[in-house]
Design an enzyme around this catalytic site. Structure first.
Site, PDB file in Angstrom:
ATOM      1  N   PHE A  21       0.808  -1.227   0.000  1.00  0.00           N
ATOM      2  CA  PHE A  21       0.000   0.000   0.000  1.00  0.00           C
ATOM      3  C   PHE A  21       0.837   1.271   0.000  1.00  0.00           C
ATOM      4  O   PHE A  21       0.337   2.346  -0.335  1.00  0.00           O
ATOM      5  CB  PHE A  21      -0.946   0.010   1.221  1.00  0.00           C
ATOM      6  CG  PHE A  21      -0.272   0.441   2.501  1.00  0.00           C
ATOM      7  CD1 PHE A  21      -0.111   1.789   2.796  1.00  0.00           C
ATOM      8  CD2 PHE A  21       0.235  -0.484   3.397  1.00  0.00           C
ATOM      9  CE1 PHE A  21       0.529   2.201   3.959  1.00  0.00           C
ATOM     10  CE2 PHE A  21       0.875  -0.089   4.560  1.00  0.00           C
ATOM     11  CZ  PHE A  21       1.024   1.259   4.842  1.00  0.00           C
TER      12      PHE A  21
ATOM     13  N   LYS B  47      -1.201  -7.163  -9.296  1.00  0.00           N
ATOM     14  CA  LYS B  47      -2.213  -7.236  -8.230  1.00  0.00           C
ATOM     15  C   LYS B  47      -1.781  -6.209  -7.193  1.00  0.00           C
ATOM     16  O   LYS B  47      -0.951  -6.486  -6.328  1.00  0.00           O
ATOM     17  CB  LYS B  47      -2.224  -8.653  -7.635  1.00  0.00           C
ATOM     18  CG  LYS B  47      -3.509  -9.077  -6.941  1.00  0.00           C
ATOM     19  CD  LYS B  47      -3.937  -8.232  -5.777  1.00  0.00           C
ATOM     20  CE  LYS B  47      -3.083  -8.390  -4.552  1.00  0.00           C
ATOM     21  NZ  LYS B  47      -3.469  -7.414  -3.473  1.00  0.00           N
TER      22      LYS B  47
ATOM     23  N   GLU C 260      -5.069  -3.828  -2.167  1.00  0.00           N
ATOM     24  CA  GLU C 260      -6.507  -3.529  -2.203  1.00  0.00           C
ATOM     25  C   GLU C 260      -6.836  -2.245  -1.430  1.00  0.00           C
ATOM     26  O   GLU C 260      -7.939  -1.719  -1.540  1.00  0.00           O
ATOM     27  CB  GLU C 260      -7.317  -4.713  -1.649  1.00  0.00           C
ATOM     28  CG  GLU C 260      -7.034  -5.091  -0.203  1.00  0.00           C
ATOM     29  CD  GLU C 260      -5.824  -6.005  -0.018  1.00  0.00           C
ATOM     30  OE1 GLU C 260      -4.848  -5.892  -0.785  1.00  0.00           O
ATOM     31  OE2 GLU C 260      -5.856  -6.830   0.925  1.00  0.00           O
TER      32      GLU C 260
ATOM     33  N   SER D 141       5.232  -7.077   3.350  1.00  0.00           N
ATOM     34  CA  SER D 141       5.772  -7.397   4.676  1.00  0.00           C
ATOM     35  C   SER D 141       6.529  -8.728   4.651  1.00  0.00           C
ATOM     36  O   SER D 141       6.300  -9.579   3.785  1.00  0.00           O
ATOM     37  CB  SER D 141       4.633  -7.448   5.688  1.00  0.00           C
ATOM     38  OG  SER D 141       3.702  -8.429   5.293  1.00  0.00           O
TER      39      SER D 141
ATOM     40  N   CYS E 149       9.550   1.574   3.416  1.00  0.00           N
ATOM     41  CA  CYS E 149      10.423   0.442   3.743  1.00  0.00           C
ATOM     42  C   CYS E 149      11.833   0.925   4.035  1.00  0.00           C
ATOM     43  O   CYS E 149      12.628   0.224   4.638  1.00  0.00           O
ATOM     44  CB  CYS E 149      10.454  -0.568   2.614  1.00  0.00           C
ATOM     45  SG  CYS E 149      11.267   0.048   1.148  1.00  0.00           S
TER      46      CYS E 149
ATOM     47  N   GLU F 213       8.512  -4.538  13.352  1.00  0.00           N
ATOM     48  CA  GLU F 213       8.439  -3.465  12.360  1.00  0.00           C
ATOM     49  C   GLU F 213       7.174  -2.665  12.678  1.00  0.00           C
ATOM     50  O   GLU F 213       6.060  -3.127  12.442  1.00  0.00           O
ATOM     51  CB  GLU F 213       8.363  -4.020  10.927  1.00  0.00           C
ATOM     52  CG  GLU F 213       8.428  -2.899   9.901  1.00  0.00           C
ATOM     53  CD  GLU F 213       8.164  -3.332   8.454  1.00  0.00           C
ATOM     54  OE1 GLU F 213       7.568  -4.399   8.221  1.00  0.00           O
ATOM     55  OE2 GLU F 213       8.543  -2.557   7.547  1.00  0.00           O
TER      56      GLU F 213
HETATM   57  P1  NAD Z   1       1.411  -6.667   3.031  1.00  0.00           P
HETATM   58  O1  NAD Z   1       2.433  -7.739   3.106  1.00  0.00           O
HETATM   59  O2  NAD Z   1       0.306  -6.683   4.028  1.00  0.00           O
HETATM   60  O3  NAD Z   1       0.678  -6.680   1.597  1.00  0.00           O
HETATM   61  C1  NAD Z   1       1.416  -6.631   0.403  1.00  0.00           C
HETATM   62  C2  NAD Z   1       0.612  -7.286  -0.711  1.00  0.00           C
HETATM   63  O4  NAD Z   1       0.411  -8.658  -0.398  1.00  0.00           O
HETATM   64  C3  NAD Z   1      -0.765  -6.679  -0.921  1.00  0.00           C
HETATM   65  O5  NAD Z   1      -1.017  -6.632  -2.310  1.00  0.00           O
HETATM   66  C4  NAD Z   1      -1.697  -7.651  -0.209  1.00  0.00           C
HETATM   67  O6  NAD Z   1      -2.966  -7.731  -0.815  1.00  0.00           O
HETATM   68  C5  NAD Z   1      -0.966  -8.982  -0.342  1.00  0.00           C
HETATM   69  N1  NAD Z   1      -1.161  -9.869   0.812  1.00  0.00           N
HETATM   70  C6  NAD Z   1      -1.349  -9.515   2.114  1.00  0.00           C
HETATM   71  N2  NAD Z   1      -1.404 -10.612   2.893  1.00  0.00           N
HETATM   72  C7  NAD Z   1      -1.235 -11.677   2.080  1.00  0.00           C
HETATM   73  C8  NAD Z   1      -1.177 -13.087   2.294  1.00  0.00           C
HETATM   74  N3  NAD Z   1      -1.323 -13.613   3.507  1.00  0.00           N
HETATM   75  N4  NAD Z   1      -0.975 -13.892   1.226  1.00  0.00           N
HETATM   76  C9  NAD Z   1      -0.827 -13.382  -0.009  1.00  0.00           C
HETATM   77  N5  NAD Z   1      -0.871 -12.047  -0.266  1.00  0.00           N
HETATM   78  C10 NAD Z   1      -1.066 -11.198   0.752  1.00  0.00           C
HETATM   79  O7  NAD Z   1       2.188  -5.272   3.058  1.00  0.00           O
HETATM   80  P2  NAD Z   1       1.581  -3.806   3.145  1.00  0.00           P
HETATM   81  O8  NAD Z   1       1.045  -3.582   4.514  1.00  0.00           O
HETATM   82  O9  NAD Z   1       0.712  -3.538   1.977  1.00  0.00           O
HETATM   83  O10 NAD Z   1       2.919  -2.936   2.945  1.00  0.00           O
HETATM   84  C11 NAD Z   1       3.796  -2.595   3.982  1.00  0.00           C
HETATM   85  C12 NAD Z   1       4.944  -3.570   4.075  1.00  0.00           C
HETATM   86  O11 NAD Z   1       5.661  -3.585   2.839  1.00  0.00           O
HETATM   87  C13 NAD Z   1       5.973  -3.173   5.128  1.00  0.00           C
HETATM   88  O12 NAD Z   1       6.392  -4.336   5.789  1.00  0.00           O
HETATM   89  C14 NAD Z   1       7.103  -2.567   4.317  1.00  0.00           C
HETATM   90  O13 NAD Z   1       8.367  -2.619   4.944  1.00  0.00           O
HETATM   91  C15 NAD Z   1       7.063  -3.424   3.098  1.00  0.00           C
HETATM   92  N6  NAD Z   1       7.698  -2.781   1.959  1.00  0.00           N
HETATM   93  C16 NAD Z   1       8.915  -3.264   1.575  1.00  0.00           C
HETATM   94  C17 NAD Z   1       9.573  -2.675   0.511  1.00  0.00           C
HETATM   95  C18 NAD Z   1      10.928  -3.170   0.076  1.00  0.00           C
HETATM   96  O14 NAD Z   1      11.439  -2.678  -0.921  1.00  0.00           O
HETATM   97  N7  NAD Z   1      11.544  -4.111   0.779  1.00  0.00           N
HETATM   98  C19 NAD Z   1       8.983  -1.595  -0.175  1.00  0.00           C
HETATM   99  C20 NAD Z   1       7.731  -1.145   0.244  1.00  0.00           C
HETATM  100  C21 NAD Z   1       7.095  -1.749   1.317  1.00  0.00           C
END
Ligand code: NAD
Length: 503
Positions: A156, A180, A183, A233, A288, A388
């Site tokens: 997000f 994808k 959401e 994450s 991140c 985190e």
């Molecule tokens: P998230 O892991 O909750 O969601 C990321 C994506 O995965 C979304 O599209 C979501 O719909 C999907 N998703 C969520 N749970 C899932 C599951 N159980 N199985 C399959 N798909 C699933 O992350 P977020 O809250 O949207 O974003 C924040 C996180 O992203 C933080 O941990 C941040 O550090 C990380 N991030 C990392 C980088 C990097 O370059 N390493 C960059 C940006 C964000």
């Protein structure tokens, strides 16, 4: 806090070059985090819509892969022009759904444009190698070819930059793509799809499906999807990596982070304090590459804490589209609760709260706002340090010397980024050499490299090879090596390996 009193628009998928209405029974509300009110809805698709999107991508992949690389680049350059033209509109979409300030959203669009510029120079990245006369009359050369259909799953916090950094590279390499997006922030992806179409991208090369876990699993499991890019994450990254790898797919899964900024005794304290508040509280800590941990070396700690606290108190929290806001709201009520509970437990585990963001409630009960917090004397075994938090909280860990600072940084399971503030080249060089992180800053708090370099962390911040941006050209292609002889045909059976020079 969310209410749906009026009929809200539903964000469409994008398949075969056109919007596709959602038919999902499962619906999620998209909430403006600055007001806490639902502004649109999005259908949470599953295997059916994924099948449609992948079929569209597959039917486009062959012709697109056969399109000359410079012709693909021409379309990407047209897309770049449209990003410039519509930058302000894209920034507004980002702010409306993600909450970050408009200035920060403009920066996100600018970094996305940079990623497209690198993608448009794909001929350079895809050049192979050629070795002439490796045996008598024999030359060997290598080149890289597209994979087919690639899929991206994005978080997000960067609704434009992370998707663009994936699909621009994938498309430049001759793949088709199914995105994808999160959401929570789905609208930007559909606008990007429209801009790609306007730039002349053939139908089906880029597709968007909305959804949650079901859509993600359907994408990974789909036999026609060759490669999975994920950013999000760490627990989800680990699972996506495992599931994709078990199916033998190419996978890159970038995870969460807990980045450290080391302040040395010889650092310019004002510059370090400016850097700390910017990197800890900018985008409300939802980056991140944010810096949630300051590791302060020696007896400048009191001064660093005092100057950082002064700046934290002056940091203005408000709606992302309001003049004067330094940071916007968090993404959700759940994110606010995560920050609150981290601060609740911090003091009981040895931390001392210097600035308490819970006290700041700039907008009454509307919106997911919480002010910046600064916690001193944080212990590395406390929950605040270990988790985190992904919010506007800066922890200060005090250490005696650079070696102890490095031990703290390197004991973290994450390794996304790490920085040092110092006047010493010797200390900087020692830090850059020994620190366990993918991106390193020297007097730079958020060392996200320009897109002409690769981006990706170490440890629990990345699973799989090859990061984003410049590294992505390897990820989105596979290599082939040709050994050829174009001389008079040689005759004679040669059953044994021999050294090339003896052939
Ligand atoms: P998230 O892991 O909750 O969601 C990321 C994506 O995965 C979304 O599209 C979501 O719909 C999907 N998703 C969520 N749970 C899932 C599951 N159980 N199985 C399959 N798909 C699933 O992350 P977020 O809250 O949207 O974003 C924040 C996180 O992203 C933080 O941990 C941040 O550090 C990380 N991030 C990392 C980088 C990097 O370059 N390493 C960059 C940006 C964000």
């Amino acid at each position: 806090m969310t209410t749906t009193s009026v009929q809200l628009d539903t964000v469409p998928h994008w398949i075969a070059g056109a919007p596709a209405a959602s038919t999902s029974a499962a619906i999620a509300e998209i909430v403006d985090p600055a007001t806490g009110r639902a502004v649109r809805t999005v259908g949470l698709g599953g295997a059916d819509i994924v099948d449609e999107a992948v079929a569209s991508a597959r039917s486009a992949a062959e012709a697109w892969g056969a399109t000359p690389t410079p012709a693909r680049a021409t379309i990407l350059l047209a897309f770049r022009s449209l990003l410039l033209e519509h930058g302000e509109e894209l920034a507004s979409i980002i702010t409306a759904e993600q909450g970050k300030t408009l200035a920060d959203a403009r920066g996100e669009v600018a970094r996305s444009i940079e990623a497209v510029e690198v993608a448009a120079s794909a001929v350079q990245q895809l050049k192979g190698e050629y070795a002439e006369q490796v045996a008598r009359g024999v030359d060997t050369y290598s080149f890289r070819q597209p994979l087919g259909v690639c899929a991206g799953i994005t978080p997000f916090n960067f609704p434009v930059m992370v998707p663009v950094s994936m699909f621009a590279a994938a498309i430049a390499c001759g793949n088709s793509f199914v995105l994808k997006p999160s959401e929570k922030v789905p609208s930007a992806s559909v606008r990007l799809a429209q801009l790609l179409a306007d730039a002349g991208l053939p139908d089906g090369v880029f597709n968007v499906v909305h959804g949650g876990i079901d859509a993600v699993n359907a994408l990974i499991d789909h036999p026609d999807v060759a490669a999975i890019s994920f950013v999000g994450s760490t627990p989800v990254a680990r699972e996506i990596y495992r599931r994709s790898a078990e199916l033998g797919k190419k996978v890159q899964a970038l995870g969460g982070a807990n980045n450290h900024l080391v302040v040395m005794p010889d650092a310019d304290v004002d510059a370090a304090a400016d850097a700390l508040v910017s990197a800890a509280y900018g985008a409300a800590g939802q980056r991140c590459m944010a810096v949630p941990v300051a590791v302060v070396v020696g007896d400048i700690a009191d001064e660093v804490v005092a100057k950082t606290a002064q700046r934290a108190k002056a940091f203005r929290t408000g709606p992302g589209d309001a003049d004067g806001s330094d940071m916007g709201p968090l993404i959700s009520e759940a994110a606010i609760e995560r920050v609150r509970s981290a601060l609740d437990t911090a003091e009981g585990q040895g931390g001392s709260l210097v600035v308490d963001g819970r006290a700041a409630d700039p907008h009454g009960s509307a919106g997911y706002f919480i002010g910046p917090s600064l916690v001193d004397h944080v212990q590395t075994d406390s929950d605040l340090y270990q988790d985190e938090i992904f919010g506007p909280v800066l922890s200060v860990v005090r250490v005696e010397d650079l070696d102890e600072a490095l031990r703290v940084v390197n004991a973290s399971p994450y390794g996304n980024g790490a920085s040092i503030f110092t006047a010493s080249g010797v200390a900087s060089r020692h830090f850059a050499h020994h620190v366990q992180a993918g991106s390193v800053g020297i007097n730079v708090p958020i060392p996200v490299p320009i897109s002409w370099f690769g981006f990706g962390g170490w440890g629990d911040s990345r699973f799989g090879d090859d990061g984003l941006n410049y590294d992505a050209y390897r990820f989105y292609t596979r290599g082939k090596v040709v050994t050829q002889r174009w001389t008079e045909p040689r005759t004679g059976v040669a059953p044994n390996f021999v050294a090339a020079g003896n052939q």
